[in-house]
Design a protein around this motif. Structure first.
Motif, PDB file in Angstrom:
ATOM      1  N   GLY A   1    -122.414  -5.693 122.362  1.00  0.00           N
ATOM      2  CA  GLY A   1    -123.403  -4.966 121.111  1.00  0.00           C
ATOM      3  C   GLY A   1    -122.751  -3.414 120.766  1.00  0.00           C
ATOM      4  N   GLN A   2    -122.279  -3.166 121.832  1.00  0.00           N
ATOM      5  CA  GLN A   2    -121.722  -1.772 121.886  1.00  0.00           C
ATOM      6  C   GLN A   2    -120.337  -1.765 120.924  1.00  0.00           C
ATOM      7  N   ARG A   3    -119.700  -2.716 121.404  1.00  0.00           N
ATOM      8  CA  ARG A   3    -118.400  -2.886 120.541  1.00  0.00           C
ATOM      9  C   ARG A   3    -118.605  -3.020 119.203  1.00  0.00           C
ATOM     10  N   GLN A   4    -119.569  -3.936 118.777  1.00  0.00           N
ATOM     11  CA  GLN A   4    -120.084  -4.419 117.447  1.00  0.00           C
ATOM     12  C   GLN A   4    -120.426  -3.134 116.901  1.00  0.00           C
ATOM     13  N   ARG A   5    -121.204  -2.377 117.205  1.00  0.00           N
ATOM     14  CA  ARG A   5    -121.553  -0.782 116.859  1.00  0.00           C
ATOM     15  C   ARG A   5    -120.172  -0.062 116.475  1.00  0.00           C
ATOM     16  N   VAL A   6    -119.476  -0.068 117.478  1.00  0.00           N
ATOM     17  CA  VAL A   6    -118.098   0.847 117.189  1.00  0.00           C
ATOM     18  C   VAL A   6    -117.367   0.243 115.949  1.00  0.00           C
ATOM     19  N   ALA A   7    -117.303  -1.149 115.961  1.00  0.00           N
ATOM     20  CA  ALA A   7    -116.646  -1.555 114.677  1.00  0.00           C
ATOM     21  C   ALA A   7    -117.431  -1.191 113.490  1.00  0.00           C
ATOM     22  N   MET A   8    -118.582  -1.165 113.519  1.00  0.00           N
ATOM     23  CA  MET A   8    -119.257  -0.610 112.357  1.00  0.00           C
ATOM     24  C   MET A   8    -119.150   0.675 112.133  1.00  0.00           C
ATOM     25  N   GLY A   9    -119.062   1.642 113.243  1.00  0.00           N
ATOM     26  CA  GLY A   9    -118.808   3.050 113.040  1.00  0.00           C
ATOM     27  C   GLY A   9    -117.576   3.296 112.320  1.00  0.00           C
ATOM     28  N   ARG A  10    -116.392   2.611 112.704  1.00  0.00           N
ATOM     29  CA  ARG A  10    -115.335   2.630 111.852  1.00  0.00           C
ATOM     30  C   ARG A  10    -115.398   2.414 110.747  1.00  0.00           C
ATOM     31  N   ALA A  11    -116.303   1.504 110.325  1.00  0.00           N
ATOM     32  CA  ALA A  11    -116.570   0.989 108.892  1.00  0.00           C
ATOM     33  C   ALA A  11    -117.242   2.020 108.071  1.00  0.00           C
ATOM     34  N   ILE A  12    -118.074   2.704 108.773  1.00  0.00           N
ATOM     35  CA  ILE A  12    -118.809   3.371 107.943  1.00  0.00           C
ATOM     36  C   ILE A  12    -118.472   5.112 107.719  1.00  0.00           C
ATOM     37  N   VAL A  13    -117.313   5.319 108.747  1.00  0.00           N
ATOM     38  CA  VAL A  13    -117.117   6.566 108.950  1.00  0.00           C
ATOM     39  C   VAL A  13    -116.333   7.244 107.557  1.00  0.00           C
ATOM     40  N   ARG A  14    -115.676   6.281 106.859  1.00  0.00           N
ATOM     41  CA  ARG A  14    -114.949   6.873 105.844  1.00  0.00           C
ATOM     42  C   ARG A  14    -115.861   6.469 104.290  1.00  0.00           C
ATOM     43  N   GLN A  15    -115.435   7.096 103.514  1.00  0.00           N
ATOM     44  CA  GLN A  15    -116.354   6.706 102.013  1.00  0.00           C
ATOM     45  C   GLN A  15    -115.460   5.530 101.547  1.00  0.00           C
ATOM     46  N   ALA A  16    -115.910   4.507 102.055  1.00  0.00           N
ATOM     47  CA  ALA A  16    -115.073   3.282 101.410  1.00  0.00           C
ATOM     48  C   ALA A  16    -116.019   2.759 100.267  1.00  0.00           C
ATOM     49  N   GLU A  17    -115.154   1.951  99.593  1.00  0.00           N
ATOM     50  CA  GLU A  17    -115.782   1.610  98.145  1.00  0.00           C
ATOM     51  C   GLU A  17    -116.734   0.308  98.336  1.00  0.00           C
ATOM     52  N   ALA A  18    -116.479  -0.165  99.510  1.00  0.00           N
ATOM     53  CA  ALA A  18    -117.361  -1.518  99.813  1.00  0.00           C
ATOM     54  C   ALA A  18    -116.893  -2.001 101.206  1.00  0.00           C
ATOM     55  N   PHE A  19    -118.148  -2.436 101.886  1.00  0.00           N
ATOM     56  CA  PHE A  19    -118.016  -3.011 103.307  1.00  0.00           C
ATOM     57  C   PHE A  19    -117.837  -4.407 103.400  1.00  0.00           C
ATOM     58  N   LEU A  20    -117.025  -4.892 104.202  1.00  0.00           N
ATOM     59  CA  LEU A  20    -116.901  -6.418 104.079  1.00  0.00           C
ATOM     60  C   LEU A  20    -117.023  -6.775 105.774  1.00  0.00           C
ATOM     61  N   PHE A  21    -117.759  -7.693 105.974  1.00  0.00           N
ATOM     62  CA  PHE A  21    -118.070  -8.384 107.223  1.00  0.00           C
ATOM     63  C   PHE A  21    -117.494  -9.575 107.451  1.00  0.00           C
ATOM     64  N   ASP A  22    -116.641  -9.954 108.276  1.00  0.00           N
ATOM     65  CA  ASP A  22    -116.535 -11.246 108.598  1.00  0.00           C
ATOM     66  C   ASP A  22    -117.044 -11.864 109.900  1.00  0.00           C
ATOM     67  N   GLU A  23    -118.079 -12.721 109.719  1.00  0.00           N
ATOM     68  CA  GLU A  23    -119.005 -13.381 110.783  1.00  0.00           C
ATOM     69  C   GLU A  23    -118.998 -12.259 111.839  1.00  0.00           C
ATOM     70  N   PRO A  24    -119.573 -11.207 111.651  1.00  0.00           N
ATOM     71  CA  PRO A  24    -119.651 -10.063 112.801  1.00  0.00           C
ATOM     72  C   PRO A  24    -120.534 -10.439 113.939  1.00  0.00           C
ATOM     73  N   LEU A  25    -121.571 -11.216 113.861  1.00  0.00           N
ATOM     74  CA  LEU A  25    -122.463 -11.291 114.924  1.00  0.00           C
ATOM     75  C   LEU A  25    -122.222 -12.578 115.649  1.00  0.00           C
ATOM     76  N   SER A  26    -121.261 -13.345 115.190  1.00  0.00           N
ATOM     77  CA  SER A  26    -121.052 -14.742 115.779  1.00  0.00           C
ATOM     78  C   SER A  26    -120.673 -14.677 117.319  1.00  0.00           C
ATOM     79  N   ASN A  27    -120.367 -13.431 117.744  1.00  0.00           N
ATOM     80  CA  ASN A  27    -119.938 -13.405 119.169  1.00  0.00           C
ATOM     81  C   ASN A  27    -120.918 -12.941 120.043  1.00  0.00           C
ATOM     82  N   LEU A  28    -122.165 -12.519 119.575  1.00  0.00           N
ATOM     83  CA  LEU A  28    -123.297 -12.137 120.255  1.00  0.00           C
ATOM     84  C   LEU A  28    -124.121 -12.871 120.602  1.00  0.00           C
ATOM     85  N   ASP A  29    -124.903 -12.634 121.520  1.00  0.00           N
ATOM     86  CA  ASP A  29    -125.959 -13.533 122.228  1.00  0.00           C
ATOM     87  C   ASP A  29    -127.127 -13.628 121.063  1.00  0.00           C
TER      88      ASP A  29
END
Lengths: 421, 277
Positions: free
Chosen positions: A138-166
């Motif tokens: 779960g923490q790794r997942q949040r780090v990946a999200m952190g990397r996504a939100i830290v800059r001012q991107a035009e859009a977020f894209l998620f590729d099955e982000p939760l499929s590896n979590l219980d």
């Protein structure tokens, strides 16, 4: 923030197989769009074409009013969360999140400020000095999200982000993503094969099958007014039951007795000799528990129950039925396409958890006929779809979204927030 | 594994280690024997003396040995560096890019690696004399590259293939150019691979004898293995066995040191946590 428009996008691989076939889709600014479908339907390919990791064979990709077909991923200014997170194992959490900023040569104190803000939002503050290897899923997942939100991107894209979590963590992160998207009000495209995620997260959901769009609509419209057998079978869990039926008078003769149709639907069914009735599990009920006022709205029938599953808050009963050979083959084909292995023709019926219906016994069921749909078994088309009612559902959802985005914008007007463009 | 079985494994392991180390022990013991002691018919020297070491470092053999040591280090380090750098790019291309002739490059590299050195030494000797590379550092570095590059490309591309594609794609989406993604993400992740490759390449160059003896003539570029063959005894009736053994011990030391030093870096596991665990 930007809108994303896809115009007749085609992706053909070397062997001529079209993974994505003539997809046109408009994603509004700030909208949460879900791409959903069984494996191999082209949803991930489509996402990778948006971000630029795959080229499109033909068609136009327009992001924020600019055609980006020939732009490299780094020039599209989108951020993406990968299925396996793709964190950089040799960097600390801080540097992982800061990586996009470092690449854009952001000054050090600005980097520190933005990473701190992002880690506050995602509650990663105490982990900033650790390496990804030492974090939980779960923490790794949040780090990946952190990397996504830290800059001012035009859009977020998620590729099955939760499929590896219980399962438990998946539920929590799902809520978290939803909250984050609402808060930042940023255009989001989210690929999943999990229909719970599709239904709960999306403003609109795009159902894909073999590279083609089946239906793009709000979750409610998909559920209530599916365009065809595929969408009807894919959305909903347990899935919709498809019973073979023959029109007779103003109703349909099914293995579970006559189902009466209203005038509008009866007119549409006329002229077909064999159809499939789509009935969601919750349209059924234990007849003994239906109050007298509701009883006339549906029909009752007797059937032998094969298996019951009691889950505490709900209960399911499985009722086998006989179906003609032609329909059985059709249904088997459909269930294979939907990644499930439906081996026998049986109806899954949701009954009240207090019901005392027992396995192996005959029982009386009540069936709410008001919302059943009728499908053409050959084309799979929904004969009784009410397009207007469906459009209304999606219009309401859109209205909700616009209000939420405006609210979040008003909120951000005062306070500075991470990733607000 | 039962206790008995375990015991047997341990005994077997010790036997194998002893067997493998016995030549080294013998060389060390030889290097400590005095000149009259060499044929003493026993494993250990009657009296351990440092004569052989003084001979190669300060005595008669030092003119031959010390420049050779310098040459060997210089030439091997340069050859290793170049081969690592080149093979890194080549292996990256082989692992990541789709281009025509990819298989050809790999099989040609393998072909070069199994080509017998001795068969090209003679033509090379003639060629080098013609173009003035004979008995120079570049004259050895270039053939050493032909020895080290193929194996480096093979090992390195195996390592690059292990690195998940997503790593690089994530970097690209984050705004990195191909070069930035390579330098800041791929290379650090491939570091254990680079070290392994460097050490293998260094050993291959360090151990070469055929090129070293044929393409050099003076201490300007003669490497250690060639110099060892040219040692002579104090008189023509005396074998230089002791001095050769001492020099052999000395040239083994850097190799052992290298492995001990980089052991931890070679051990992979760096990619743990990159993807789902």
């Amino acid at each position: 923030m930007a809108s994303i428009e896809m115009k007749n996008i085609v992706k053909q691989y070397g062997d001529g197989f079209p993974a994505v076939n003539d997809v046109s889709l408009d994603i509004a600014d700030g909208e949460f769009m879900i791409l959903v479908g069984p494996s191999g339907c082209g949803k991930s390919t489509l996402l990778r074409m948006i971000v630029g990791l795959e080229d499109n064979t033909s068609g136009d990709m327009v992001i924020g009013g600019k055609r980006v077909n020939d732009l490299a991923p780094r020039d599209r200014n989108l951020s993406m969360v990968f299925q396996n997170y793709a964190l950089y194992p040799h960097m600390t959490v801080f540097e992982n999140i800061a990586f996009p900023l470092r690449l854009s040569k952001t000054p050090d104190d600005e980097v520190r400020r933005r990473v701190t803000e992002a880690s506050d939002v995602l509650e990663l503050k105490e982990h900033l000095d650790r390496k990804p290897a030492n974090l939980s899923g779960g923490q790794r997942q949040r780090v990946a999200m952190g990397r996504a939100i830290v800059r001012q991107a035009e859009a977020f894209l998620f590729d099955e982000p939760l499929s590896n979590l219980d399962a438990k963590l998946r539920g929590q992160m799902r809520t978290e993503i939803s909250r984050l998207q609402r808060r930042l009000g940023i255009t989001t495209v989210y690929v999943t094969h999990d229909q719970t995620e599709a239904m709960t997260l999306g403003d609109r959901v795009c159902v894909l099958r073999k590279g083609k769009i089946q239906q793009v609509a709000s979750p409610r419209e998909l559920y209530e007014q599916p365009v065809n057998l595929f969408v009807a079978g894919f959305i909903g869990s347990p899935p919709m039951n498809f019973l073979p039926a023959t029109p007779k008078g103003t109703g349909l003769e099914t293995p579970f007795g006559m189902v009466e149709l209203d005038e509008r639907r009866a007119a549409k069914v006329k002229g077909h000799d064999l159809v499939l009735v789509g009935i969601r599990p919750e349209y059924f009920e234990d007849a003994s528990l239906v109050d007298e006022a509701r009883r006339p709205l549906g029909s009752t029938f007797k059937a032998r129950v094969d298996v019951t599953e009691w889950l505490g808050d709900s209960q399911f009963a499985y009722i086998p039925y006989e179906a003609p050979e032609a329909v059985t083959a059709q249904l088997r084909e459909l269930s294979r396409e939907l990644d499930s292995e439906e081996l026998r023709t049986q109806a899954i019926v949701s009954i009240d958890s207090t019901s005392r219906i027992r396995e192996g016994r005959e029982a009386e069921f009540w069936l709410d006929t008001r919302k059943v749909h009728v499908f053409d078994p050959q084309s799979g088309e929904n004969l009784t779809r009410d397009a207007e009612a469906g459009a209304e559902l999606t219009r309401l959802a859109t209205q909700d979204r616009v209000e939420q985005v405006e609210e979040s914008k008003a909120r951000q007007g005062g306070a500075t927030s991470v990733g607000a463009a | 594994m039962s206790r008995r079985e375990k015991a047997w494994w341990i005994v077997g392991g010790i036997l194998i280690v002893l067997y493998a180390l016995s030549p080294i022990a013998w060389i060390i013991s030889l290097s400590l024997k005095g000149s009259s002691d060499i044929a003493n018919q026993s494993f250990l020297p009657t009296k351990a003396v440092w004569d052989n070491y003084t001979q190669i470092f300060t005595g008669t053999a030092s003119d031959l040995f010390l420049p050779a040591l310098r040459n060997s280090f210089g030439i091997c380090l340069i050859a290793t560096g170049i081969s690592c750098l080149l093979s890194m790019f080549a292996a990256y291309a082989i692992a990541r890019l789709d281009f025509r002739g990819k298989r050809l490059i790999l099989s040609a590299a393998l072909g070069v690696a199994i080509f017998p050195v001795i068969s090209i030494v003679t033509p090379l000797f003639n060629l080098w004399r013609q173009i003035g590379l004979y008995d120079t550092w570049p004259g050895l570095i270039i053939p050493y590259l032909s020895l080290t590059l193929p194996i480096s490309i093979w090992t390195m591309s195996a390592f690059f293939r292990e690195i998940p594609w997503e790593m690089e794609q994530a970097a690209q989406v984050d705004g990195a150019t191909t070069w930035q993604a390579f330098r800041r993400v791929i290379v650090p992740l491939a570091a254990p691979g680079v070290f392994t490759t460097a050490i293998i390449a260094f050993f291959i160059a360090w151990n070469d004898f055929a090129y070293g003896i044929s393409l050099t003539s003076t201490s300007a570029s003669r490497p250690v293995p060639a110099a060892l063959g040219l040692f002579s005894g104090a008189s023509q009736f005396q074998d230089p066995t002791g001095a050769t053994a001492a020099a052999a011990v000395i040239v083994t030391i850097p190799v052992v040191l290298l492995v001990l030093l980089f052991q931890r870096r070679i051990v992979a596991g760096l990619t743990n946590g990159a993807v789902k665990g």
